[in-house]
Write a protein that holds these residues in place. Sequence first.
Motif, PDB file in Angstrom:
ATOM      1  N   PRO A1232      41.208  50.410  45.008  1.00  0.00           N
ATOM      2  CA  PRO A1232      42.441  49.594  45.147  1.00  0.00           C
ATOM      3  C   PRO A1232      42.389  48.657  46.329  1.00  0.00           C
ATOM      4  CG  PRO A1232      42.986  51.862  44.618  1.00  0.00           C
ATOM      5  CD  PRO A1232      41.504  51.844  44.869  1.00  0.00           C
ATOM      6  N   ASP A1233      41.668  49.076  47.379  1.00  0.00           N
ATOM      7  CA  ASP A1233      41.584  48.218  48.570  1.00  0.00           C
ATOM      8  C   ASP A1233      40.770  46.956  48.302  1.00  0.00           C
ATOM      9  OD1 ASP A1233      43.031  50.084  49.926  1.00  0.00           O
ATOM     10  OD2 ASP A1233      41.256  51.148  50.655  1.00  0.00           O
ATOM     11  N   ASP A1234      39.862  47.065  47.313  1.00  0.00           N
ATOM     12  CA  ASP A1234      39.024  45.901  47.009  1.00  0.00           C
ATOM     13  C   ASP A1234      39.747  44.869  46.123  1.00  0.00           C
ATOM     14  OD1 ASP A1234      36.999  47.090  48.417  1.00  0.00           O
ATOM     15  OD2 ASP A1234      36.086  48.029  46.652  1.00  0.00           O
ATOM     16  N   LEU A1235      40.889  45.262  45.564  1.00  0.00           N
ATOM     17  CA  LEU A1235      41.627  44.371  44.674  1.00  0.00           C
ATOM     18  C   LEU A1235      42.547  43.476  45.493  1.00  0.00           C
ATOM     19  CD1 LEU A1235      42.476  46.905  41.820  1.00  0.00           C
ATOM     20  CD2 LEU A1235      40.730  45.137  41.781  1.00  0.00           C
ATOM     21  N   GLY A1236      41.921  42.457  46.088  1.00  0.00           N
ATOM     22  CA  GLY A1236      42.682  41.557  46.934  1.00  0.00           C
ATOM     23  C   GLY A1236      43.410  40.498  46.126  1.00  0.00           C
ATOM     24  N   PRO A1237      44.058  39.580  46.813  1.00  0.00           N
ATOM     25  CA  PRO A1237      44.846  38.525  46.142  1.00  0.00           C
ATOM     26  C   PRO A1237      43.994  37.610  45.253  1.00  0.00           C
ATOM     27  CG  PRO A1237      45.374  38.655  48.473  1.00  0.00           C
ATOM     28  CD  PRO A1237      44.167  39.517  48.273  1.00  0.00           C
ATOM     29  N   ASP A1238      42.703  37.465  45.618  1.00  0.00           N
ATOM     30  CA  ASP A1238      41.875  36.532  44.869  1.00  0.00           C
ATOM     31  C   ASP A1238      41.275  37.158  43.614  1.00  0.00           C
ATOM     32  OD1 ASP A1238      40.319  38.262  46.293  1.00  0.00           O
ATOM     33  OD2 ASP A1238      38.683  36.813  46.608  1.00  0.00           O
ATOM     34  N   THR A1239      41.465  38.473  43.445  1.00  0.00           N
ATOM     35  CA  THR A1239      40.875  39.138  42.272  1.00  0.00           C
ATOM     36  C   THR A1239      41.451  38.561  40.983  1.00  0.00           C
ATOM     37  OG1 THR A1239      40.630  41.173  43.556  1.00  0.00           O
ATOM     38  CG2 THR A1239      40.474  41.350  41.151  1.00  0.00           C
ATOM     39  N   PHE A1240      42.757  38.484  40.939  1.00  0.00           N
ATOM     40  CA  PHE A1240      43.391  37.984  39.708  1.00  0.00           C
ATOM     41  C   PHE A1240      43.050  36.511  39.494  1.00  0.00           C
ATOM     42  CE2 PHE A1240      47.019  35.958  37.539  1.00  0.00           C
ATOM     43  CZ  PHE A1240      46.949  36.642  36.329  1.00  0.00           C
ATOM     44  N   GLU A1241      42.957  35.747  40.582  1.00  0.00           N
ATOM     45  CA  GLU A1241      42.648  34.329  40.446  1.00  0.00           C
ATOM     46  C   GLU A1241      41.252  34.129  39.861  1.00  0.00           C
ATOM     47  OE1 GLU A1241      43.238  30.340  40.383  1.00  0.00           O
ATOM     48  OE2 GLU A1241      44.713  31.949  40.730  1.00  0.00           O
ATOM     49  N   LYS A1242      40.313  34.967  40.316  1.00  0.00           N
ATOM     50  CA  LYS A1242      38.962  34.886  39.759  1.00  0.00           C
ATOM     51  C   LYS A1242      38.974  35.204  38.267  1.00  0.00           C
ATOM     52  CE  LYS A1242      36.393  36.037  43.962  1.00  0.00           C
ATOM     53  NZ  LYS A1242      35.582  37.074  44.642  1.00  0.00           N
ATOM     54  N   LEU A1243      39.725  36.243  37.927  1.00  0.00           N
ATOM     55  CA  LEU A1243      39.832  36.612  36.513  1.00  0.00           C
ATOM     56  C   LEU A1243      40.487  35.482  35.698  1.00  0.00           C
ATOM     57  CD1 LEU A1243      40.901  40.363  36.682  1.00  0.00           C
ATOM     58  CD2 LEU A1243      38.757  39.462  35.814  1.00  0.00           C
ATOM     59  N   ARG A1244      41.506  34.881  36.279  1.00  0.00           N
ATOM     60  CA  ARG A1244      42.215  33.811  35.572  1.00  0.00           C
ATOM     61  C   ARG A1244      41.279  32.635  35.287  1.00  0.00           C
ATOM     62  NH1 ARG A1244      44.851  29.242  36.290  1.00  0.00           N
ATOM     63  NH2 ARG A1244      44.311  29.105  38.500  1.00  0.00           N
ATOM     64  N   LEU A1245      40.477  32.259  36.280  1.00  0.00           N
ATOM     65  CA  LEU A1245      39.526  31.173  36.077  1.00  0.00           C
ATOM     66  C   LEU A1245      38.482  31.529  35.025  1.00  0.00           C
ATOM     67  CD1 LEU A1245      38.949  30.043  39.789  1.00  0.00           C
ATOM     68  CD2 LEU A1245      40.213  28.815  38.001  1.00  0.00           C
ATOM     69  N   GLU A1246      38.036  32.761  35.062  1.00  0.00           N
ATOM     70  CA  GLU A1246      37.057  33.212  34.069  1.00  0.00           C
ATOM     71  C   GLU A1246      37.658  33.197  32.665  1.00  0.00           C
ATOM     72  OE1 GLU A1246      34.008  36.960  33.288  1.00  0.00           O
ATOM     73  OE2 GLU A1246      35.265  36.937  35.095  1.00  0.00           O
ATOM     74  N   VAL A1247      38.918  33.628  32.592  1.00  0.00           N
ATOM     75  CA  VAL A1247      39.610  33.626  31.291  1.00  0.00           C
ATOM     76  C   VAL A1247      39.730  32.205  30.773  1.00  0.00           C
ATOM     77  CG1 VAL A1247      41.874  33.932  30.225  1.00  0.00           C
ATOM     78  CG2 VAL A1247      40.885  35.774  31.577  1.00  0.00           C
ATOM     79  N   HIS A1248      40.122  31.283  31.613  1.00  0.00           N
ATOM     80  CA  HIS A1248      40.278  29.885  31.203  1.00  0.00           C
ATOM     81  C   HIS A1248      38.966  29.314  30.671  1.00  0.00           C
ATOM     82  CE1 HIS A1248      44.377  28.684  31.962  1.00  0.00           C
ATOM     83  NE2 HIS A1248      44.379  29.310  33.132  1.00  0.00           N
ATOM     84  N   GLN A1249      37.883  29.600  31.391  1.00  0.00           N
ATOM     85  CA  GLN A1249      36.581  29.064  30.976  1.00  0.00           C
ATOM     86  C   GLN A1249      36.153  29.647  29.633  1.00  0.00           C
ATOM     87  OE1 GLN A1249      34.920  26.552  32.517  1.00  0.00           O
ATOM     88  NE2 GLN A1249      33.674  26.612  30.661  1.00  0.00           N
ATOM     89  N   MET A1250      36.332  30.943  29.493  1.00  0.00           N
ATOM     90  CA  MET A1250      35.942  31.594  28.233  1.00  0.00           C
ATOM     91  C   MET A1250      36.778  31.096  27.062  1.00  0.00           C
ATOM     92  SD  MET A1250      35.000  35.538  28.807  1.00  0.00           S
ATOM     93  CE  MET A1250      36.689  35.920  29.092  1.00  0.00           C
ATOM     94  N   LEU A1251      38.054  30.965  27.291  1.00  0.00           N
ATOM     95  CA  LEU A1251      38.932  30.495  26.221  1.00  0.00           C
ATOM     96  C   LEU A1251      38.607  29.054  25.844  1.00  0.00           C
ATOM     97  CD1 LEU A1251      42.315  32.015  27.398  1.00  0.00           C
ATOM     98  CD2 LEU A1251      41.043  32.665  25.366  1.00  0.00           C
ATOM     99  N   HIS A1252      38.311  28.246  26.847  1.00  0.00           N
ATOM    100  CA  HIS A1252      37.933  26.863  26.567  1.00  0.00           C
ATOM    101  C   HIS A1252      36.661  26.821  25.722  1.00  0.00           C
ATOM    102  CE1 HIS A1252      37.290  22.580  27.140  1.00  0.00           C
ATOM    103  NE2 HIS A1252      36.050  22.856  27.538  1.00  0.00           N
ATOM    104  N   ASN A1253      35.674  27.604  26.113  1.00  0.00           N
ATOM    105  CA  ASN A1253      34.415  27.650  25.360  1.00  0.00           C
ATOM    106  C   ASN A1253      34.646  28.159  23.934  1.00  0.00           C
ATOM    107  OD1 ASN A1253      33.146  26.757  27.640  1.00  0.00           O
ATOM    108  ND2 ASN A1253      32.403  28.784  28.270  1.00  0.00           N
TER     109      ASN A1253
END
Length: 1890
Positions: A1232-1253
């Motif tokens: 849980p300590d490793d799940l910082g604020p940028d974790t979701f943002e990284k996932l969101r960007l990855e989701v966007h790229q995958m969905l676009h592809n």
Amino acid sequence: MAFETIRQGRERLIALLLTTPDPVLDEVASLGIVTEEEYEALEKLSEPRERIRRLLIKIQKKGERGCEQFLECLQSLFPDFPPDLQPPARRYVTQTKDAENPEGGTSSEKNGQENLEAAVATRKNELENPESAELHEVNDLGYPDDCPSSGDIDPPNPEDAMCSEKNDPEKPEEPEKPEAEPSSGKGLVTPNFATSPMKNGPQNPETALPSKNDPESPGGDRFSEKDAAAVSSERADFEGSGNIPSCGEEEKTAAIKGKFEDGATPDSDVSMSESRAETPGVAMSVERCGAETPGHSASADRSGDEAPKTSPNKVHGGRRGALKTVLSKLRLKKFRNGKLRLSDLLEISLESLKDWTLSILGDLPWHFLRKLMALNGTARSTSLGQGTSDEDTSEDEEGGVSGDVFSLREDDSRASLHPLDVLCAVLLCSDSFLQQEILSKMSMCQFALPLLLPAVDTPKCTLLLWAMRDIVRKWRPHSLAQSRGFREESLVLTKMPTVSFVRMGSCSFSKSKLLNEVLSPSQQHQDFFIHRDMESGNIPREIADGLVEISWYFPAGRENLDLFPEPVAVANLRGDIESHWLQFSFLTEVSSAVFILTESINEREYTLLSSLQGSATKYYFILNSQAGKAKETLGLLNKLALQLNMNKSQLLMKQKSNNSAELVKKLRSTLRGVMSSSPKSASIRDMAVTARELGIQVDEDDGERWTALEHVQEITAEIQDVAKYKREMLRLQGDLWRNLAKVEKELCRMKGQRDVPPEDYRSQLRERWLELRRQQNQCDLTSGMVKFISGIGQLSPAEKHHFLKWMKFHLDHIARGNLSRLRAEYKEKCRALGDDAKQLAELDELISASSLGVEHFMRELGQFYEAECSMVKDRNMGNIQRQFICLPGIAADLMLEGFPMELIDGDASNIPLQWVTDVLAELHAKLRGRSRMLVLTVLGVQSTGKSTLLNTMFGLQFAVSSGRCTRGAFMSLIKVAENFRQELGCDFILVIDTEGLKAPELAKLEDSYEHDNELATLVIGLSDITIVNMAMENATEMKDVLQIVVHAFLRMEEIGHKPNCQFVHQNVSDVSAHEQNMRDRKHLLEQLDEMTKAAARMEKQSREMKFSDIMDYDPEKHSWYIPGLWHGVPPMAPVNMGYSESVCELKKYLFEFMRNRSPHRVPKDIPQFIEWVRSLWNAVKHENFIFSFRNSLVAEAYTQLSVMYAEWEWDFRKEMHLWMSKAETTIQNQSPDDLGPDTFEKLRLEVHQMLHNGEQKMQQSLQSYFESGTGNLHLVEKYREDFLRSMTFLRHELESYLLCKSEEAIRIQKGRSKIDHLQARYMKTIEGKVDGLLRDCRERDKELTPKELQREFAKMWKETLAELPLESLPLRQIHKDIRYQLCKDLENRGSLVKQMLHKAQSLLTYQSKPFCMKKEYLDLAWYKVPVEFITQQCWRELEEFTKSLMEECRRYVGQKVHSQGDYDQTYCRELLWMINERLQEKIAGKMCTSASFEVDLKLHILGEAASAFQKMHEDFLKKNDPQRRLEELRPQYFSTFRDVYYEKDACQKRAFDFCDRCLRPALWEYMKKRLGIEIVDNFLSSGESIEYGSRSFFQFSVQKKLLEEMDFNNYVKYINNYEVFVKSWIQTRLFERYRETGGLKELERVVLATIMKKIQDTLESSECQDALTVSEFLDHFCQAMCKELVISKDSLEVILFKNTASVGQFSADIQTFLPQVEEGTLSEWEELSGEMVFTQLQFKPQDEIFKRVFGCGKQCPFCNVPCEAGGSDHKEHFASVHRPQGLGRYRDETSKRLIYSLCSSDVVSSMLFRNLHTAFQWHPYKDYRQFYPTWRIQPDPSISASDYWKFIFRKFNHQFAKEYKADPADLPTEWKKITEKQALQSIREAFNME
């Protein structure tokens, strides 16, 4: 001996002859050495050696003479023929130079035997000395005139003595050559050119040198040096018989040139010597048939010598040889027996695209035929293309001066043939139907037609009567000029005076040219007859001598312009009358006057002409007198005048001082005099009678034609009054058929419905339709129809073809007669009655009904067939009783043979759909499925030349005669050549000719515009290319036509069909038309844009549209300017060359367009064409075409696209679900300590790229699919946007799902942070205590027993837990939090709402209470209609809305609970948002509810949710209780403690614990996440997946299964709770499938095996193997598997506690236990039942499949049928089949009975509806889209389309009434007849599952 020579030299001869076997065979046949039968037998042998071997045997069997002839033939063919194989002896006879000593030229055995060398030398000497050659002339057959008769030579024939210069056709006079004078009073001696006839041998008349047709025949003219030079250029090895072998064209060309160079330029009447053997044969023909032969009175020629008589078979052999030569040159030999057919000519091939350049003689026939079919005036040209050779220019380039620059030698030109030779050859090689077409086209071009064909292929010449039967001419005689009337008649039946022109001897001016001038008006010259000054007219004829041509003059009714006041026929004999006495005799019999052109007359010719004494025919002489002969000629003419009763006017002199114009003027005057003197009139048919009397063959006189004619005459004998005959004998197509058409249209339009319920009205119409069919079926076949069926059904194919042609001729003749009479009567009544409209209208109707053709008989057959089919379908007749079942096959055969087939009956404006369908189906079967077609149609105003355009372009035979304007539409099939099919992309071209738009007879009807619109829509819908034909004279009509066409194209664009359009502007002849009309084209495009907008408004299309939106139109490429058809004023105007050329250009462009288009679009085959006809016609019959159009091809293409989209969608979804599974696993594996604020943002960007592809991949798949050329994809092009939009919608849906899921996973993992920290602290404490206990126990003196050790550990554990400050998460009261959220949501709704909330009980109490509807929930105060009705409607609506919303909320709550996380406040907020959104939609939908409804609904939904969330929260706390988690770890700690204490090697035990405590739970969770995805993948790839491939397939499967089960309760669920039913249905099918197949276990094994393989690979990886400690090893392993497995950190910590094992051993031990873990996991899954497995899965397969088939979930606003549109975000909703509204709970307001009307019927009826959406105001069903714009409710394509639901309603009528608390419906009687089989068939058709 010749026989011995052949025997000994057999092998050498075979080797020699194998080099050129065909020419040898042709030569021996032409010489008569072998018979025709032997020749045919040898030709059939395919092996050349065998052919030559058998030839030699046949020759030897003919004896010594035959062998000698054969060797002589070979000698002539082979210049290097071996001397030892030459014939042993040859006779060569020479004439002495003394012309007065007959003995000097006599041939004898003693001095006649010379070898070949001597013959050649003598021949050469003669050619080099033309003076001697002058005295060595031979007669027609190559015999010397004074040659004595031998055993092989027939007795002398006096006619053979008729050899003179005058036999050369139109040979110009050569005054510089003195005429030979007779000496000693013995008369002229005919000089004979001795060409050494072989001994007793038959001569070769085909290649005889000078004969009596030669210009140098007797008369004193010398054989010129040029002739000699030309002949000397031929082979020197000619035979002694005088034959020139025809084995090379160079020699013939040289010979021809020689004849021209001396100034004697032959015209079309010049003939080659090869065909000059005809005369004796003709003489024999005349003799046999009893005609008087004037030659019999003359026993000698001018010299007094007798000419030998030649046997007819030898003469025929010569003519046949000449024909074979010509056919060989023209490459027509194969058509000599197997005739060329019209279908061969019309076949579309690669040559259709070529610009024909004549380069070889073999091109000539095809050039002639193709140009003629295109009505091109240059068709008769036979000039080969000129090419400049290198030799021609080399001298000039090099500046060579070796020879003279100028010479009298003519330029070299390629050898060609005379046009008349080509014509004769083509006619002889054509079948009778092609002959008709050839002569018909020639007549249109104003070419003279062949009347008598020369006897080249037959013993006698042939009169072409049948070939002219198809020609109809129209004219206005001066007698009708005042009344403006006209006559129209078949040419062969028209009686008129005939004037014949013949030639005696040679003539220096052209007879044919003179005739052209006589028949041509001064301002418009025409070449009716070929003459010497025309292109190719100077080439000598080879087979056309004896041809009689005929042309006509028809007046136009203009006295100042017409040459003659009445029609006149002009006949022209090719050749000299002496040579063709039979033809001349025929002409004297049929002509009113015979004009004989000559330059001089001698005694013999006088004697010949004297035989005409007593003839009733007038004879005129046109004399071009020669100086020196005038006195003798005039003297003889004066003697003839007494015998032939001639006067001065019958001699026309052409003086040298006068030009031809004066002669022409005099001749015209003479002809007018002949015509005014009551001449005898004869038709071609009359001439045939005379021909038969003279023994001339008539082409009609064969068995096939006469058999067919007898059948036709039996039919037509009954026809007097056409209208009456049609009324009495063709009864089915009269009022019965017209009434049927009206009923069929009314079934679709329901205009006369009034107050009758739609289904009752439809039932009445259906009964009326059946009654009309019954009446038709009860009609017996009339005698005419019986005979017609017999004609087309029982005659042989050839007889049938003739039968139909005879029918056409006779019917047209009768119809013309009727029409002429009625027109005259109409004209008379107009004058007499004035404005009496009634009588004129009746007469007008009679005129309209006076056309009668084969199509009317075929139409009657179609009606008999349709009536019978309807009786069979209605079960009033069994198949065994059918008598017309064979008719479609017969009609299909006719189509294959090129006969046009009626598609639309123009009289009834209807399509006999069953008949057309079955005929085309038969055609498809006969073609064995190879029926790909491109469809080309033509549209335009009536009488603008549409049919003529098609006939000219493709050589078709659409009716174009007067009074036969096309009614309806006809289709004709054109075959595409095999080698062109691939390139053109089709097997056939189907051409559709249509009736004219804006027809005057329809203009007075109210629905004339609608009629034109229907026609245009139908044919444009059927076509791939549409030609819009416009006459430029009438701008108003053009605009009207464009309006209709644009409207039709708009409709096509809306249904996805975009045919190409070509605009043809006729009657535009200016060369600058295209340039000048550029502004007009721009203006036209602007008009088209305006018309498109207007049409869009009429079709209720809201979007702005331009013409370019509805079709691909390029004004530059798709506009054609074509000159008028006629060049001049009819009836004497030929076809305009510009018209022909322009039409050819259009045709070539169309073929190029088809060829370029073929790779991009698959053409229709016949089944698809049938479907287009059916669907278009059905839609056309409805008023609203676009929303009525239903086409199974479109449906099939759409379904296939939906299936493909569903596959792409699942691939996309699967990829995203797999990613989510891995992402969730990765999050769960992170601290849980490793799940910082940028974790979701990284996932969101990855989701966007995958969905676009993923979206890009889907779009690319869609693009590739549309570009793949898969069948009919162009029809669903308009849906592409829907699917693209659905892809975007899917992306947004997945984006929302993935981000929410990711956010939730992070939130859950973060929520465990506190628990995990506490747990880690507690475990550290316990491990310290365990470590201390371990030291304490080891320090004791005595080793503890296991029980003591366990007791010590338990004591320590208890004390430690007591010491630990165990903190649990607080238990929250979730229902209070939710209530708080609810109050906050409703805080602004007023005090009343607050009071309701205050009075409300605890939310938890609502869990057990069902939501009950209350009256106060409805706010009805503002409705101004009866409250009771509104209450029923609103109550039902509200009830359904409530159920739907509560179900949706339950699903949401279930999903959250299933996540196994803790409750979050956002859950309640999301629930409230969902409820508010749906309530807002309902308000927008005009559902007015009270505030109490909203409060109670939210209380019930949130009450259920609070209870579920409370349990979820408690379960989470329980699962994460610290003490419970520590207690779970106690066994592992004790085990480690014990092993360390006893110092055991615990490596294996630790490895087992790792597998059991870490891997096994992780694998279980992995299976829960992955198995569901794999089940969907497996299920959709199985054989049953087709049911779930698209919504249409699914609907069909469900309805079919329901029909089989016939369970009422299932139907109620399906109709009223579709979503729940479908989910249940899918789940049941899933369970059943995997229960029955056992596939689930296999799937579990595969999924588990996949992850086990990854585990194995990870354990063996270098990272793990290189680890130094177990801790490092497990860190590497967990890191590698972090996306797949969630490994318990608690269990892992225990494994690592006091673990000193080696990494290698630990890894090996784990791998040892892996199989055990795998089997254990599988066993646990297998222990679960199928249903339990599905409950364990996180990814629910049933939900995913449900999404696939449920679609958008929208239901029909009237009958609740679900939408079947593909994708998730489509513009329009539609369903294949709609249901009776009573099944959706609708009932009548007054009677309370269930309503049985169908919305698919209502939308085309005059019915009204009202409901919540109309604010309970009445509105027409037709305007339903005003309230439901996204729904497209199509009318049923047939009355049986909804049979399924009619059957179900009838079956469960009372049960539905009971269920819905209503009275049973009073169903139509028709519904009670529907069977279960019919019900099933109806959905098969509706869902396109045939």
